[in-house]
Design an enzyme around this catalytic site. Structure first.
Site, PDB file in Angstrom:
ATOM      1  N   CYS A  25     -23.705   2.826 -50.910  1.00  0.00           N
ATOM      2  CA  CYS A  25     -24.105   3.301 -49.578  1.00  0.00           C
ATOM      3  C   CYS A  25     -25.167   4.406 -49.639  1.00  0.00           C
ATOM      4  O   CYS A  25     -25.688   4.818 -48.611  1.00  0.00           O
ATOM      5  CB  CYS A  25     -22.902   3.768 -48.773  1.00  0.00           C
ATOM      6  SG  CYS A  25     -21.832   2.392 -48.300  1.00  0.00           S
ATOM      7  N   HIS A  70     -31.554  -1.303 -33.716  1.00  0.00           N
ATOM      8  CA  HIS A  70     -32.699  -1.742 -34.523  1.00  0.00           C
ATOM      9  C   HIS A  70     -33.581  -0.583 -34.975  1.00  0.00           C
ATOM     10  O   HIS A  70     -34.802  -0.695 -35.041  1.00  0.00           O
ATOM     11  CB  HIS A  70     -33.507  -2.821 -33.792  1.00  0.00           C
ATOM     12  CG  HIS A  70     -32.817  -4.142 -33.820  1.00  0.00           C
ATOM     13  ND1 HIS A  70     -31.808  -4.454 -32.946  1.00  0.00           N
ATOM     14  CD2 HIS A  70     -32.964  -5.206 -34.643  1.00  0.00           C
ATOM     15  CE1 HIS A  70     -31.366  -5.666 -33.197  1.00  0.00           C
ATOM     16  NE2 HIS A  70     -32.045  -6.147 -34.236  1.00  0.00           N
ATOM     17  N   GLU A 130     -17.993  -0.515 -38.993  1.00  0.00           N
ATOM     18  CA  GLU A 130     -19.180  -0.809 -39.809  1.00  0.00           C
ATOM     19  C   GLU A 130     -19.141  -2.254 -40.283  1.00  0.00           C
ATOM     20  O   GLU A 130     -20.171  -2.900 -40.392  1.00  0.00           O
ATOM     21  CB  GLU A 130     -19.243   0.109 -41.022  1.00  0.00           C
ATOM     22  CG  GLU A 130     -19.717   1.490 -40.711  1.00  0.00           C
ATOM     23  CD  GLU A 130     -20.082   2.273 -41.950  1.00  0.00           C
ATOM     24  OE1 GLU A 130     -20.901   3.189 -41.825  1.00  0.00           O
ATOM     25  OE2 GLU A 130     -19.565   1.985 -43.048  1.00  0.00           O
TER      26      GLU A 130
END
Length: 142
Positions: A25, A70, A130
């Site tokens: 991550c 986005h 997530e």
């Protein structure tokens, strides 16, 4: 005194990285984030609702779409920020490492109070998925 609660679900798609993460991550990656936005009030309106779900959509879901969807969310202290800004203008900076926990807390403590300041409700909890296996929550303590 009891509280009435409603939850609206909203999905956006964006990228981030967790600075100093001990695993993968730490790299740039993206998620199809699913937000569960819990709003509450001690009173119901004249129709018997906490608030019409479309109000949550018009305020909070629109904020998420306009500000994070986005986009690439990076900590303002991320050492990669300046280099990435040179190649991508869709970067949003935040004053914290953009973990799911911190994103949820920011919505509850900063964005919710601003968006709902003129309404008789509060954003009391955000649960952020997530992935289908991993989620984090932040809630106002009583």
């Amino acid at each position: 005194m009891g509280k009435f609660q409603v939850v609206r679900k909203h999905e956006i798609h964006c990228g981030h990285r967790v600075v100093q993460h001990e695993g993968k991550c730490k790299n740039l990656h993206g998620h199809s984030y699913i937000f569960h936005l819990k709003c509450e009030s001690t009173e119901l309106d004249n129709l018997g609702r906490v608030i019409d779900f479309s109000v949550i959509k018009d305020l909070l879901c629109r904020w998420l779409d306009d500000n994070w969807d986005h986009k690439l969310i990076l900590w303002e202290n991320d050492p990669w920020l300046l280099s990435l800004r040179e190649i991508d203008a869709t970067i949003v900076t935040v004053p914290y490492n953009p973990t799911a926990e911190n994103l949820a807390r920011y919505l509850v403590e900063v964005i919710g109070p601003e968006l709902f300041k003129d309404l008789p409700i509060s954003l009391s909890e955000v649960t952020l998925e997530e992935t289908s296996k991993c989620r984090a929550s932040y809630a106002i303590s009583d």
